[in-house]
Design a protein around this motif. Structure first.
Motif, PDB file in Angstrom:
ATOM      1  N   UNK A  19      -2.815  56.842 -39.757  1.00  0.00           N
ATOM      2  CA  UNK A  19      -2.247  56.597 -38.434  1.00  0.00           C
ATOM      3  C   UNK A  19      -2.607  57.681 -37.432  1.00  0.00           C
ATOM      4  N   UNK A  20      -3.271  58.725 -37.877  1.00  0.00           N
ATOM      5  CA  UNK A  20      -3.626  59.794 -36.948  1.00  0.00           C
ATOM      6  C   UNK A  20      -5.134  59.927 -36.856  1.00  0.00           C
ATOM      7  N   UNK A  21      -5.593  60.370 -35.711  1.00  0.00           N
ATOM      8  CA  UNK A  21      -7.005  60.581 -35.463  1.00  0.00           C
ATOM      9  C   UNK A  21      -7.240  62.082 -35.372  1.00  0.00           C
ATOM     10  N   UNK A  22      -7.967  62.614 -36.316  1.00  0.00           N
ATOM     11  CA  UNK A  22      -8.199  64.045 -36.368  1.00  0.00           C
ATOM     12  C   UNK A  22      -8.954  64.597 -35.187  1.00  0.00           C
ATOM     13  N   UNK A  23      -9.656  63.720 -34.458  1.00  0.00           N
ATOM     14  CA  UNK A  23     -10.434  64.171 -33.316  1.00  0.00           C
ATOM     15  C   UNK A  23      -9.641  64.122 -32.010  1.00  0.00           C
ATOM     16  N   UNK A  24      -8.476  63.533 -32.041  1.00  0.00           N
ATOM     17  CA  UNK A  24      -7.620  63.494 -30.868  1.00  0.00           C
ATOM     18  C   UNK A  24      -7.946  62.410 -29.867  1.00  0.00           C
ATOM     19  N   UNK A  25      -8.832  61.458 -30.229  1.00  0.00           N
ATOM     20  CA  UNK A  25      -9.201  60.417 -29.283  1.00  0.00           C
ATOM     21  C   UNK A  25      -8.178  59.285 -29.223  1.00  0.00           C
ATOM     22  N   UNK A  26      -7.548  58.985 -30.340  1.00  0.00           N
ATOM     23  CA  UNK A  26      -6.679  57.825 -30.411  1.00  0.00           C
ATOM     24  C   UNK A  26      -5.281  58.261 -30.829  1.00  0.00           C
ATOM     25  N   UNK A  27      -4.622  58.977 -29.959  1.00  0.00           N
ATOM     26  CA  UNK A  27      -3.337  59.559 -30.324  1.00  0.00           C
ATOM     27  C   UNK A  27      -2.174  58.603 -30.134  1.00  0.00           C
ATOM     28  N   UNK A  28      -2.358  57.512 -29.394  1.00  0.00           N
ATOM     29  CA  UNK A  28      -1.266  56.590 -29.119  1.00  0.00           C
ATOM     30  C   UNK A  28      -1.504  55.231 -29.755  1.00  0.00           C
ATOM     31  N   UNK A  29      -1.917  55.181 -30.992  1.00  0.00           N
ATOM     32  CA  UNK A  29      -2.173  53.929 -31.674  1.00  0.00           C
ATOM     33  C   UNK A  29      -0.874  53.426 -32.287  1.00  0.00           C
ATOM     34  N   UNK A  30      -0.117  52.680 -31.512  1.00  0.00           N
ATOM     35  CA  UNK A  30       1.176  52.181 -31.963  1.00  0.00           C
ATOM     36  C   UNK A  30       1.035  51.108 -33.028  1.00  0.00           C
ATOM     37  N   UNK A  31      -0.044  50.326 -33.003  1.00  0.00           N
ATOM     38  CA  UNK A  31      -0.215  49.266 -34.001  1.00  0.00           C
ATOM     39  C   UNK A  31      -0.296  49.862 -35.400  1.00  0.00           C
ATOM     40  N   UNK A  32      -1.047  50.908 -35.562  1.00  0.00           N
ATOM     41  CA  UNK A  32      -1.167  51.547 -36.870  1.00  0.00           C
ATOM     42  C   UNK A  32       0.131  52.228 -37.258  1.00  0.00           C
ATOM     43  N   UNK A  33       0.701  52.984 -36.336  1.00  0.00           N
ATOM     44  CA  UNK A  33       1.928  53.723 -36.645  1.00  0.00           C
ATOM     45  C   UNK A  33       3.064  52.788 -37.013  1.00  0.00           C
ATOM     46  N   UNK A  34       3.289  51.765 -36.212  1.00  0.00           N
ATOM     47  CA  UNK A  34       4.389  50.858 -36.492  1.00  0.00           C
ATOM     48  C   UNK A  34       4.103  49.959 -37.689  1.00  0.00           C
ATOM     49  N   UNK A  35       2.826  49.681 -37.945  1.00  0.00           N
ATOM     50  CA  UNK A  35       2.470  48.920 -39.142  1.00  0.00           C
ATOM     51  C   UNK A  35       2.800  49.682 -40.411  1.00  0.00           C
ATOM     52  N   UNK A  36       2.513  50.974 -40.413  1.00  0.00           N
ATOM     53  CA  UNK A  36       2.827  51.814 -41.577  1.00  0.00           C
ATOM     54  C   UNK A  36       4.338  51.925 -41.762  1.00  0.00           C
ATOM     55  N   UNK A  37       5.057  52.124 -40.677  1.00  0.00           N
ATOM     56  CA  UNK A  37       6.510  52.210 -40.768  1.00  0.00           C
ATOM     57  C   UNK A  37       7.089  50.891 -41.261  1.00  0.00           C
ATOM     58  N   UNK A  38       6.602  49.784 -40.730  1.00  0.00           N
ATOM     59  CA  UNK A  38       7.073  48.469 -41.156  1.00  0.00           C
ATOM     60  C   UNK A  38       6.790  48.200 -42.617  1.00  0.00           C
ATOM     61  N   UNK A  39       5.624  48.620 -43.090  1.00  0.00           N
ATOM     62  CA  UNK A  39       5.282  48.431 -44.503  1.00  0.00           C
ATOM     63  C   UNK A  39       6.210  49.244 -45.397  1.00  0.00           C
ATOM     64  N   UNK A  40       6.503  50.469 -45.005  1.00  0.00           N
ATOM     65  CA  UNK A  40       7.404  51.301 -45.803  1.00  0.00           C
ATOM     66  C   UNK A  40       8.813  50.747 -45.853  1.00  0.00           C
ATOM     67  N   UNK A  41       9.339  50.363 -44.698  1.00  0.00           N
ATOM     68  CA  UNK A  41      10.694  49.806 -44.648  1.00  0.00           C
ATOM     69  C   UNK A  41      10.747  48.483 -45.401  1.00  0.00           C
ATOM     70  N   UNK A  42       9.729  47.651 -45.213  1.00  0.00           N
ATOM     71  CA  UNK A  42       9.689  46.363 -45.911  1.00  0.00           C
ATOM     72  C   UNK A  42       9.593  46.520 -47.416  1.00  0.00           C
ATOM     73  N   UNK A  43       8.830  47.515 -47.866  1.00  0.00           N
ATOM     74  CA  UNK A  43       8.690  47.746 -49.306  1.00  0.00           C
ATOM     75  C   UNK A  43      10.008  48.187 -49.921  1.00  0.00           C
ATOM     76  N   UNK A  44      10.699  49.087 -49.261  1.00  0.00           N
ATOM     77  CA  UNK A  44      11.990  49.544 -49.783  1.00  0.00           C
ATOM     78  C   UNK A  44      12.992  48.396 -49.784  1.00  0.00           C
ATOM     79  N   UNK A  45      13.055  47.643 -48.679  1.00  0.00           N
ATOM     80  CA  UNK A  45      13.983  46.511 -48.613  1.00  0.00           C
ATOM     81  C   UNK A  45      13.638  45.460 -49.655  1.00  0.00           C
ATOM     82  N   UNK A  46      12.351  45.185 -49.832  1.00  0.00           N
ATOM     83  CA  UNK A  46      11.931  44.206 -50.828  1.00  0.00           C
ATOM     84  C   UNK A  46      12.266  44.638 -52.245  1.00  0.00           C
ATOM     85  N   UNK A  47      12.126  45.931 -52.523  1.00  0.00           N
ATOM     86  CA  UNK A  47      12.461  46.435 -53.858  1.00  0.00           C
ATOM     87  C   UNK A  47      13.958  46.317 -54.118  1.00  0.00           C
ATOM     88  N   UNK A  48      14.753  46.630 -53.106  1.00  0.00           N
ATOM     89  CA  UNK A  48      16.207  46.539 -53.268  1.00  0.00           C
ATOM     90  C   UNK A  48      16.630  45.087 -53.441  1.00  0.00           C
TER      91      UNK A  48
END
Length: 113
Positions: A19-48
């Protein structure tokens, strides 16, 4: 159950590195950031939920939750990315272009302005 949650947490941490760009070009990529967060929350909820059903398929529930949460987060983040763009019209060229808050501008066909 504990091994599944630890594996999911580890996968979430590894995915968050994307979700991060080491070169600093794409610092506001909300699709990647929120996709990762959604996957984590969904995985925990699905496991429960998968564990509470009682069929012993917490791993399958976690996988399904991760996919659904990741897609939902990416769609929401993509929408937010589009809202963050500033669309302008160049009357000399007769075309629209987008500028990001960092100052990078692109024509509608994706070429840099």
């Amino acid at each position: 159950m504990n091994k599944a949650i630890l594996a999911i947490a580890a996968a979430g941490l590894l995915a968050s590195a994307c979700a991060s760009d080491g070169y600093g070009y794409n610092t506001n990529n909300e699709a990647t950031r929120q996709g990762v967060i959604g996957a984590g929350v969904g995985a925990v909820a699905g496991a429960i939920i998968g564990n509470n059903v009682g069929d012993g398929n917490a791993g399958r529930g976690a996988a399904i939750g991760a996919v659904v949460g990741g897609v939902a987060g990416a769609v929401r983040g993509s929408s937010q990315d589009r809202a963050n763009q500033n669309r302008r019209y160049d009357s000399a060229r007769g075309a629209y272009y987008y500028c990001y808050p960092e100052g990078d501008c692109y024509w509608e066909d994706g070429r840099r302005r």
